[in-house]
Design a protein around this motif. Structure first.
Motif, PDB file in Angstrom:
ATOM      1  N   LEU A 128       0.874  -1.121   0.049  1.00  0.00           N
ATOM      2  CA  LEU A 128       0.092   0.064  -0.032  1.00  0.00           C
ATOM      3  C   LEU A 128       0.807   1.267   0.015  1.00  0.00           C
ATOM      4  N   PRO A 129       0.397   2.193  -0.791  1.00  0.00           N
ATOM      5  CA  PRO A 129       1.247   3.666  -0.562  1.00  0.00           C
ATOM      6  C   PRO A 129       0.994   4.175   0.850  1.00  0.00           C
ATOM      7  N   VAL A 130       2.149   4.818   1.454  1.00  0.00           N
ATOM      8  CA  VAL A 130       1.927   5.606   2.597  1.00  0.00           C
ATOM      9  C   VAL A 130       2.230   6.916   2.353  1.00  0.00           C
ATOM     10  N   VAL A 131       1.467   7.887   2.754  1.00  0.00           N
ATOM     11  CA  VAL A 131       1.423   9.287   2.541  1.00  0.00           C
ATOM     12  C   VAL A 131       1.649   9.757   4.014  1.00  0.00           C
ATOM     13  N   ARG A 132       2.695  10.714   4.167  1.00  0.00           N
ATOM     14  CA  ARG A 132       3.391  10.949   5.533  1.00  0.00           C
ATOM     15  C   ARG A 132       3.349  12.453   5.615  1.00  0.00           C
ATOM     16  N   ALA A 133       2.475  12.912   6.495  1.00  0.00           N
ATOM     17  CA  ALA A 133       2.468  14.432   6.778  1.00  0.00           C
ATOM     18  C   ALA A 133       3.417  14.524   8.081  1.00  0.00           C
ATOM     19  N   ALA A 134       4.319  15.343   8.196  1.00  0.00           N
ATOM     20  CA  ALA A 134       4.882  15.484   9.431  1.00  0.00           C
ATOM     21  C   ALA A 134       4.959  17.034   9.594  1.00  0.00           C
ATOM     22  N   ASN A 135       4.948  17.465  10.894  1.00  0.00           N
ATOM     23  CA  ASN A 135       4.979  19.138  11.156  1.00  0.00           C
ATOM     24  C   ASN A 135       6.484  19.358  11.027  1.00  0.00           C
ATOM     25  N   THR A 136       7.466  19.064  11.179  1.00  0.00           N
ATOM     26  CA  THR A 136       8.715  19.814  10.616  1.00  0.00           C
ATOM     27  C   THR A 136       9.689  18.919   9.618  1.00  0.00           C
ATOM     28  N   GLY A 137       8.820  17.882   9.018  1.00  0.00           N
ATOM     29  CA  GLY A 137       9.701  16.899   8.349  1.00  0.00           C
ATOM     30  C   GLY A 137       9.818  15.727   8.959  1.00  0.00           C
ATOM     31  N   ILE A 138      10.152  14.577   8.220  1.00  0.00           N
ATOM     32  CA  ILE A 138       9.939  14.517   6.688  1.00  0.00           C
ATOM     33  C   ILE A 138       8.747  14.115   6.185  1.00  0.00           C
ATOM     34  N   SER A 139       8.202  14.934   5.392  1.00  0.00           N
ATOM     35  CA  SER A 139       6.788  14.794   4.827  1.00  0.00           C
ATOM     36  C   SER A 139       7.054  14.123   3.620  1.00  0.00           C
ATOM     37  N   ALA A 140       6.177  12.926   3.002  1.00  0.00           N
ATOM     38  CA  ALA A 140       6.601  12.188   2.009  1.00  0.00           C
ATOM     39  C   ALA A 140       5.616  11.619   1.428  1.00  0.00           C
ATOM     40  N   ILE A 141       5.504  11.083  -0.040  1.00  0.00           N
ATOM     41  CA  ILE A 141       4.648  10.156  -0.506  1.00  0.00           C
ATOM     42  C   ILE A 141       5.332   9.039  -0.885  1.00  0.00           C
ATOM     43  N   ILE A 142       5.081   7.926  -0.236  1.00  0.00           N
ATOM     44  CA  ILE A 142       5.810   6.581  -0.760  1.00  0.00           C
ATOM     45  C   ILE A 142       4.891   5.604  -1.308  1.00  0.00           C
ATOM     46  N   ASP A 143       5.276   5.186  -2.338  1.00  0.00           N
ATOM     47  CA  ASP A 143       4.449   4.174  -3.322  1.00  0.00           C
ATOM     48  C   ASP A 143       4.573   2.691  -2.620  1.00  0.00           C
ATOM     49  N   ALA A 144       3.897   1.816  -3.259  1.00  0.00           N
ATOM     50  CA  ALA A 144       3.561   0.662  -2.611  1.00  0.00           C
ATOM     51  C   ALA A 144       4.995  -0.558  -2.700  1.00  0.00           C
ATOM     52  N   LYS A 145       5.982  -0.142  -3.328  1.00  0.00           N
ATOM     53  CA  LYS A 145       7.105  -0.915  -3.450  1.00  0.00           C
ATOM     54  C   LYS A 145       8.259  -0.166  -2.479  1.00  0.00           C
ATOM     55  N   GLY A 146       7.635   0.880  -1.844  1.00  0.00           N
ATOM     56  CA  GLY A 146       8.660   1.603  -0.822  1.00  0.00           C
ATOM     57  C   GLY A 146       9.765   2.892  -1.339  1.00  0.00           C
ATOM     58  N   GLU A 147       9.288   3.164  -2.616  1.00  0.00           N
ATOM     59  CA  GLU A 147       9.906   4.184  -3.501  1.00  0.00           C
ATOM     60  C   GLU A 147       9.302   5.646  -2.983  1.00  0.00           C
ATOM     61  N   ILE A 148      10.211   6.558  -2.510  1.00  0.00           N
ATOM     62  CA  ILE A 148       9.640   8.117  -2.178  1.00  0.00           C
ATOM     63  C   ILE A 148       9.368   8.721  -3.426  1.00  0.00           C
ATOM     64  N   ILE A 149       8.235   9.134  -3.883  1.00  0.00           N
ATOM     65  CA  ILE A 149       7.664  10.003  -4.990  1.00  0.00           C
ATOM     66  C   ILE A 149       7.873  11.275  -4.932  1.00  0.00           C
ATOM     67  N   ALA A 150       7.749  11.804  -3.332  1.00  0.00           N
ATOM     68  CA  ALA A 150       7.999  13.214  -3.283  1.00  0.00           C
ATOM     69  C   ALA A 150       8.223  13.366  -1.793  1.00  0.00           C
ATOM     70  N   ARG A 151       8.866  14.566  -1.209  1.00  0.00           N
ATOM     71  CA  ARG A 151       9.247  14.599  -0.061  1.00  0.00           C
ATOM     72  C   ARG A 151       9.866  15.961   0.282  1.00  0.00           C
ATOM     73  N   LEU A 152       9.693  16.607   1.504  1.00  0.00           N
ATOM     74  CA  LEU A 152       9.799  17.787   1.906  1.00  0.00           C
ATOM     75  C   LEU A 152      10.632  17.518   3.183  1.00  0.00           C
ATOM     76  N   GLU A 153      12.115  18.118   3.169  1.00  0.00           N
ATOM     77  CA  GLU A 153      12.974  17.592   4.223  1.00  0.00           C
ATOM     78  C   GLU A 153      12.692  18.350   5.497  1.00  0.00           C
ATOM     79  N   THR A 154      13.423  17.895   6.474  1.00  0.00           N
ATOM     80  CA  THR A 154      13.354  18.505   7.794  1.00  0.00           C
ATOM     81  C   THR A 154      13.689  19.963   7.866  1.00  0.00           C
ATOM     82  N   GLY A 155      12.977  20.605   8.496  1.00  0.00           N
ATOM     83  CA  GLY A 155      13.098  22.144   8.658  1.00  0.00           C
ATOM     84  C   GLY A 155      12.619  22.907   7.567  1.00  0.00           C
ATOM     85  N   GLN A 156      11.930  22.372   6.456  1.00  0.00           N
ATOM     86  CA  GLN A 156      11.539  23.037   5.540  1.00  0.00           C
ATOM     87  C   GLN A 156       9.954  23.527   5.678  1.00  0.00           C
TER      88      GLN A 156
END
Length: 454
Positions: A370-398
């Motif tokens: 399953l894809p995992v969509v991660r929303a983090a207050n100070t990072g790391i926010s990310a969209i992860i596909d069902a194979k564990g690949e990071i599609i998009a991310r925002l780094e810590t502190g951004q």
């Protein structure tokens, strides 16, 4: 002690958020936790030694025995006293796309077993007798190529995106400011401003406790949501919640879904709470305060739950460190289409903690398909596909947003269907194969000896 001391050093950061009250506990807490966690590999060595004293084995069998002891105690570490399966051996492979795919079949514990066993084979090769080195080399090559080849086949599966547009908001509010008096309005305004940026989205995703208050009780704040949720758009946000009943107030750490009218559509309450962060174990015995602001201990929710949201695929929610527990994120009876991981890693600053946390989320994506969509207050926010690949991310502190489409889910993996039983089946199968090969070799040597005598 060394492994865990370095691996969980980021925990010290949380004590310095309120340094006046808790700063002096930072080093003792890390040292104490590391010592407690170190008991598990110590028990691994003790169990291995005890078995070897009763029935000494060598070569490949010894490697299998040690790997089995290791993963058994790793599994216990993930379950005893609510569990803490942090930095499992399998996570060494998280950045290797093909190698991590094995978790789809045998989970992280099964992959830990293979990782440890394969890692031991060079040592087995060194101590093996010259006439037994070829089988060890062959086994090493077959195991590595099997891991890589099986994973490469799974990577070949096409993963298109859905037509569901996501917007993840990373407000980057420092933890020291989050619950400060008067900060609620600034925090809400920041999230509303970021959410209102131009661009299309269907689901708006805010992190854990993005709103530092009881949003369901704040009619004005809910009305302001309409400015960023027109045309049937939905907000999923982390918020604290409280329920009155039986003469007491119970508090929950939740993710709630809101529509453009500020009405609650559904919600999820965190069930796997952080000891000393969200509740104090043995509160009547331990004279210790919680490290987080709040009016009382949180109450655990009923367990994994799949949420149905209008116009969106079914979603499972994992709040903060719930995502680190293999096999405990998804409702087995009502499979979702994706996992939403709302978290607040601001407690851990710019340490290695958020990266390790992200690694766990990637492994859950592979295990469940399953894809995992991660929303983090100070990072790391990310969209992860069902194979564990990071599609998009925002780094810590951004500070910013991620606009992207939701990846599709894969068919339920063997691990998603059977859980840790697949890890046990793998270990039993490897042992059975080792015994079969060993018995065949002994029979062959026996027949050879008889022929030479005759």
């Amino acid at each position: 002690m060394g492994q865990f001391g370095f691996g969980v050093s980021w925990i010290a950061e949380s004590f310095y958020v309120d340094s006046e009250r808790f700063g002096a506990l930072a080093i003792p807490a890390v040292a104490g936790l590391s010592a407690g966690l170190a008991i598990f590999p110590a028990l691994t060595a003790m169990l291995f030694a005890a078995v070897m004293q009763r029935r000494a084995v060598g070569g490949i069998a010894a490697g299998l025995l040690l790997a089995t002891c290791w993963v058994a105690l790793e599994w216990l570490r993930g379950h005893v006293l609510t569990g803490f399966p942090w930095n499992l051996a399998a996570y060494a492979l998280v950045d290797h796309a093909a190698l991590r795919q094995t978790a789809a079949w045998v989970g992280s514990y099964g992959l830990s077993f293979l990782t440890v066993f394969i890692g031991l084979l060079p040592g087995v090769l060194i101590v093996a007798a010259p006439n037994r080195r070829v089988p060890v080399l062959v086994l090493f090559a077959v195991a590595v190529m099997g891991l890589w080849g099986g994973g490469a086949l799974r990577l070949g599966t096409n993963l298109p995106t859905t037509d569901i547009a996501l917007r993840i908001v990373q407000g980057n509010v420092p933890q020291v400011e989050k619950w400060a008096p008067g900060s609620r309005e600034r925090t809400l305004e920041k999230y509303l401003s970021l959410s209102a940026r131009p661009g299309r989205f269907d689901l708006l995703l805010w992190p854990e406790t993005a709103f530092p208050g009881f949003l369901d009780e704040d009619a004005l704040a809910r009305r302001r949501l309409s400015t960023v949720l027109p045309d049937g758009r939905i907000l999923l946000t982390g918020v604290p919640d409280r329920v009155e009943g039986d003469g007491e107030t119970r508090y929950f750490n939740t993710v709630q879904a809101y529509d453009g009218n500020g009405e609650i559509l559904t919600g999820y309450a965190k069930h796997h709470l952080v000891p000393f962060g969200e509740y104090v174990p043995l509160r009547g015995w331990l004279p210790i305060e919680r490290l987080t602001e709040g009016l009382g201990d949180f109450t655990p929710g009923p367990g994994p739950r799949t949420l149905a949201i209008p116009g969106a695929p079914l979603v499972a929610v994992a709040i903060c460190y719930e995502i680190i527990f293999p096999g405990q994120v998804v409702d087995d009876l009502f499979r979702p289409d994706w996992i939403f991981n709302a978290t607040n890693d601001a407690w851990f600053g710019t340490s290695i903690g958020p990266e390790q946390h992200l690694a766990s989320a990637r492994m859950r994506a592979v295990e469940e398909g399953l894809p995992v969509v991660r929303a983090a207050n100070t990072g790391i926010s990310a969209i992860i596909d069902a194979k564990g690949e990071i599609i998009a991310r925002l780094e810590t502190g951004q500070t910013g947003v991620i606009d992207a489409s939701l990846p599709t889910a894969l068919a339920p993996t063997p691990y998603a269907r059977f859980g840790d039983w697949t890890s046990l089946a793998l270990i039993c199968a490897v042992w059975a194969l080792a015994f079969t090969v060993g018995s065949a070799r002994r029979c062959f040597n026996s027949e050879k000896s008889k022929s030479e005598e005759s």
